[in-house]
Design a protein around this motif. Structure first.
Motif, PDB file in Angstrom:
ATOM      1  N   GLY A  46      43.347  42.246  36.965  1.00 21.67           N
ATOM      2  CA  GLY A  46      42.676  42.157  38.259  1.00 21.67           C
ATOM      3  C   GLY A  46      41.223  42.553  38.130  1.00 21.67           C
ATOM      4  O   GLY A  46      40.930  43.706  37.813  1.00 21.67           O
ATOM      5  N   ALA A  47      40.318  41.617  38.335  1.00 21.08           N
ATOM      6  CA  ALA A  47      38.892  41.911  38.192  1.00 21.08           C
ATOM      7  C   ALA A  47      38.092  41.032  39.143  1.00 21.08           C
ATOM      8  O   ALA A  47      38.547  39.958  39.555  1.00 21.08           O
ATOM      9  CB  ALA A  47      38.436  41.680  36.754  1.00 21.08           C
ATOM     10  N   GLU A  48      36.928  41.520  39.494  1.00 23.80           N
ATOM     11  CA  GLU A  48      36.002  40.757  40.328  1.00 23.80           C
ATOM     12  C   GLU A  48      34.679  40.618  39.595  1.00 23.80           C
ATOM     13  O   GLU A  48      34.246  41.535  38.885  1.00 23.80           O
ATOM     14  CB  GLU A  48      35.792  41.451  41.672  1.00 23.80           C
ATOM     15  CG  GLU A  48      37.038  41.479  42.549  1.00 23.80           C
ATOM     16  CD  GLU A  48      36.756  42.042  43.923  1.00 23.80           C
ATOM     17  OE1 GLU A  48      35.584  42.413  44.180  1.00 23.80           O
ATOM     18  OE2 GLU A  48      37.693  42.110  44.729  1.00 23.80           O
ATOM     19  N   GLN A  49      34.049  39.494  39.783  1.00 24.35           N
ATOM     20  CA  GLN A  49      32.769  39.219  39.126  1.00 24.35           C
ATOM     21  C   GLN A  49      31.630  39.638  40.040  1.00 24.35           C
ATOM     22  O   GLN A  49      31.547  39.212  41.196  1.00 24.35           O
ATOM     23  CB  GLN A  49      32.650  37.738  38.775  1.00 24.35           C
ATOM     24  CG  GLN A  49      31.479  37.394  37.886  1.00 24.35           C
ATOM     25  CD  GLN A  49      31.497  35.934  37.470  1.00 24.35           C
ATOM     26  OE1 GLN A  49      32.017  35.088  38.190  1.00 24.35           O
ATOM     27  NE2 GLN A  49      30.952  35.642  36.301  1.00 24.35           N
ATOM     28  N   TRP A  55      32.408  40.890  34.886  1.00 25.45           N
ATOM     29  CA  TRP A  55      33.717  41.107  35.498  1.00 25.45           C
ATOM     30  C   TRP A  55      34.079  42.589  35.394  1.00 25.45           C
ATOM     31  O   TRP A  55      33.923  43.204  34.345  1.00 25.45           O
ATOM     32  CB  TRP A  55      34.783  40.270  34.805  1.00 25.45           C
ATOM     33  CG  TRP A  55      34.661  38.802  35.092  1.00 25.45           C
ATOM     34  CD1 TRP A  55      33.878  37.896  34.434  1.00 25.45           C
ATOM     35  CD2 TRP A  55      35.326  38.088  36.123  1.00 25.45           C
ATOM     36  NE1 TRP A  55      34.012  36.656  34.983  1.00 25.45           N
ATOM     37  CE2 TRP A  55      34.904  36.737  36.031  1.00 25.45           C
ATOM     38  CE3 TRP A  55      36.244  38.444  37.112  1.00 25.45           C
ATOM     39  CZ2 TRP A  55      35.366  35.751  36.892  1.00 25.45           C
ATOM     40  CZ3 TRP A  55      36.711  37.462  37.968  1.00 25.45           C
ATOM     41  CH2 TRP A  55      36.273  36.135  37.860  1.00 25.45           C
ATOM     42  N   ARG A  56      34.557  43.155  36.500  1.00 20.17           N
ATOM     43  CA  ARG A  56      34.894  44.577  36.533  1.00 20.17           C
ATOM     44  C   ARG A  56      36.251  44.799  37.189  1.00 20.17           C
ATOM     45  O   ARG A  56      36.583  44.128  38.171  1.00 20.17           O
ATOM     46  CB  ARG A  56      33.816  45.371  37.291  1.00 20.17           C
ATOM     47  CG  ARG A  56      32.453  45.382  36.622  1.00 20.17           C
ATOM     48  CD  ARG A  56      31.441  46.182  37.432  1.00 20.17           C
ATOM     49  NE  ARG A  56      30.151  46.287  36.749  1.00 20.17           N
ATOM     50  CZ  ARG A  56      29.181  45.400  36.857  1.00 20.17           C
ATOM     51  NH1 ARG A  56      29.346  44.333  37.636  1.00 20.17           N
ATOM     52  NH2 ARG A  56      28.039  45.563  36.203  1.00 20.17           N
ATOM     53  N   ASN A  57      36.982  45.746  36.659  1.00 23.95           N
ATOM     54  CA  ASN A  57      38.258  46.159  37.229  1.00 23.95           C
ATOM     55  C   ASN A  57      38.066  47.473  37.975  1.00 23.95           C
ATOM     56  O   ASN A  57      37.452  48.410  37.448  1.00 23.95           O
ATOM     57  CB  ASN A  57      39.304  46.320  36.126  1.00 23.95           C
ATOM     58  CG  ASN A  57      40.588  46.953  36.617  1.00 23.95           C
ATOM     59  OD1 ASN A  57      40.766  48.164  36.507  1.00 23.95           O
ATOM     60  ND2 ASN A  57      41.481  46.151  37.155  1.00 23.95           N
ATOM     61  N   LEU A  80      40.588  42.841  29.591  1.00 19.10           N
ATOM     62  CA  LEU A  80      40.310  42.759  31.022  1.00 19.10           C
ATOM     63  C   LEU A  80      40.739  41.380  31.501  1.00 19.10           C
ATOM     64  O   LEU A  80      40.092  40.372  31.218  1.00 19.10           O
ATOM     65  CB  LEU A  80      38.823  42.996  31.291  1.00 19.10           C
ATOM     66  CG  LEU A  80      38.365  42.893  32.747  1.00 19.10           C
ATOM     67  CD1 LEU A  80      39.119  43.900  33.609  1.00 19.10           C
ATOM     68  CD2 LEU A  80      36.866  43.127  32.849  1.00 19.10           C
ATOM     69  N   LEU A  81      41.860  41.358  32.235  1.00 25.73           N
ATOM     70  CA  LEU A  81      42.420  40.106  32.733  1.00 25.73           C
ATOM     71  C   LEU A  81      41.983  39.910  34.182  1.00 25.73           C
ATOM     72  O   LEU A  81      42.003  40.854  34.972  1.00 25.73           O
ATOM     73  CB  LEU A  81      43.947  40.151  32.636  1.00 25.73           C
ATOM     74  CG  LEU A  81      44.499  40.496  31.243  1.00 25.73           C
ATOM     75  CD1 LEU A  81      46.001  40.734  31.302  1.00 25.73           C
ATOM     76  CD2 LEU A  81      44.162  39.390  30.250  1.00 25.73           C
ATOM     77  N   HIS A  82      41.618  38.713  34.526  1.00 29.38           N
ATOM     78  CA  HIS A  82      41.005  38.487  35.824  1.00 29.38           C
ATOM     79  C   HIS A  82      42.002  38.484  36.973  1.00 29.38           C
ATOM     80  O   HIS A  82      41.694  38.976  38.058  1.00 29.38           O
ATOM     81  CB  HIS A  82      40.228  37.170  35.806  1.00 29.38           C
ATOM     82  CG  HIS A  82      39.058  37.178  34.880  1.00 29.38           C
ATOM     83  ND1 HIS A  82      38.281  36.061  34.618  1.00 29.38           N
ATOM     84  CD2 HIS A  82      38.520  38.182  34.136  1.00 29.38           C
ATOM     85  CE1 HIS A  82      37.320  36.369  33.766  1.00 29.38           C
ATOM     86  NE2 HIS A  82      37.448  37.652  33.445  1.00 29.38           N
ATOM     87  N   GLU A  83      43.190  37.955  36.770  1.00 30.91           N
ATOM     88  CA  GLU A  83      44.152  37.830  37.864  1.00 30.91           C
ATOM     89  C   GLU A  83      44.964  39.106  38.053  1.00 30.91           C
ATOM     90  O   GLU A  83      45.435  39.700  37.074  1.00 30.91           O
ATOM     91  CB  GLU A  83      45.104  36.662  37.605  1.00 30.91           C
ATOM     92  CG  GLU A  83      44.441  35.302  37.625  1.00 30.91           C
ATOM     93  CD  GLU A  83      43.873  34.964  38.991  1.00 30.91           C
ATOM     94  OE1 GLU A  83      44.482  35.332  40.012  1.00 30.91           O
ATOM     95  OE2 GLU A  83      42.797  34.335  39.027  1.00 30.91           O
ATOM     96  N   ALA A  94      45.641  32.770  30.286  1.00 29.12           N
ATOM     97  CA  ALA A  94      44.266  32.812  29.780  1.00 29.12           C
ATOM     98  C   ALA A  94      44.181  32.563  28.278  1.00 29.12           C
ATOM     99  O   ALA A  94      43.072  32.506  27.723  1.00 29.12           O
ATOM    100  CB  ALA A  94      43.637  34.165  30.113  1.00 29.12           C
TER     101      ALA A  94
END
Length: 233
Positions: A46-49, A55-57, A80-83, A94
């Motif tokens: 879970g991360a946001e750009q 990208w940061r968690n 660091l996985l985005h979803e 990914a």
């Protein structure tokens, strides 16, 4: 003030039960005692750009804000996985292999820089990392004493006892546990804590390190006020 470097693996009875809050409390508590501290969230889902394109968690950033020894994010969160979903599914989508030996190398690098290193796991103890490995396998590979965060809510007794049993079966030491009040309206909260304290004392010699209430300001410095680090080995 320094001491022989040590690391702890922070496990939880589930996801969203306060592992990060408890980890931040431990970091701030040790820093207040004069110890240098570092942290890892080896796998974050879970991360946001940001506007800068990075990208940061949220959990990884909270840990980084509470340490006294900063390290590159590539070391503290090598995966660091985005979803925000089960890590093995997101990693597969990914095309990423969650490489445990790489995590071990990152931990060796980080733990050499600080007195205390806190390693926060992902999800619960048996969350899969791939077709064969889970969070427990990662903790076993790291070979660290475990601090269990129990989210105090209805159903937590079974989750906590089963997790402690799995930790022991994996050959790891349960160094202590933290009760985090997820549901402040939980019936018989004190009695549930007492039940777990009795079981963990008798079966694992694992002390209760503190009871974190539902906090209006859920930050590391505030959580640290409710922890007794003197009970940790």
């Amino acid at each position: 003030m320094t001491l022989s470097p040590r690391s702890y693996f922070i496990a939880g009875t589930d996801t969203e039960i306060g592992k990060t809050l408890a980890s931040c409390g431990l970091l701030c508590g040790y820093a207040a005692l004069g110890h240098s501290t570092a942290a890892m969230k080896p796998i974050a889902a879970g991360a946001e750009q940001g506007a800068d394109g990075v990208w940061r968690n949220e959990d990884a950033e909270a840990l980084a804000a509470c340490v006294t020894v900063s390290v590159p994010r590539a070391l503290s969160t090598p995966f660091l996985l985005h979803e925000p979903a089960a890590p093995h599914l997101v990693a597969r989508q990914a095309g990423v292999a969650l490489d445990v030996p790489h995590i071990l190398r990152c931990h060796r690098d980080i733990s050499a820089r600080a007195d205390i290193t806190i390693v926060e796991g992902v999800g619960g103890w048996r969350v899969p990392l791939d077709d064969d490995q889970d969070t427990g396998d990662l903790a076993r590979a790291l070979d660290l004493p475990v601090i269990l965060v129990v989210g105090m809510r209805l159903g937590c007794l079974s989750h906590a006892l089963l997790t402690a049993e799995s930790i022991a079966r994996d050959g790891l030491r349960l160094a202590g546990w933290i009760a985090n009040t997820v549901d402040p309206g939980m019936r018989f909260l004190e009695e549930n804590v007492a039940t777990l304290r009795d079981r963990f004392d008798r079966q694992y010699a694992a002390p209760l390190l503190g009871i974190i209430p539902r906090l209006a300001e859920p930050t590391g410095p505030v959580a640290a006020q409710y922890l007794d680090l003197g009970r940790l080995p």
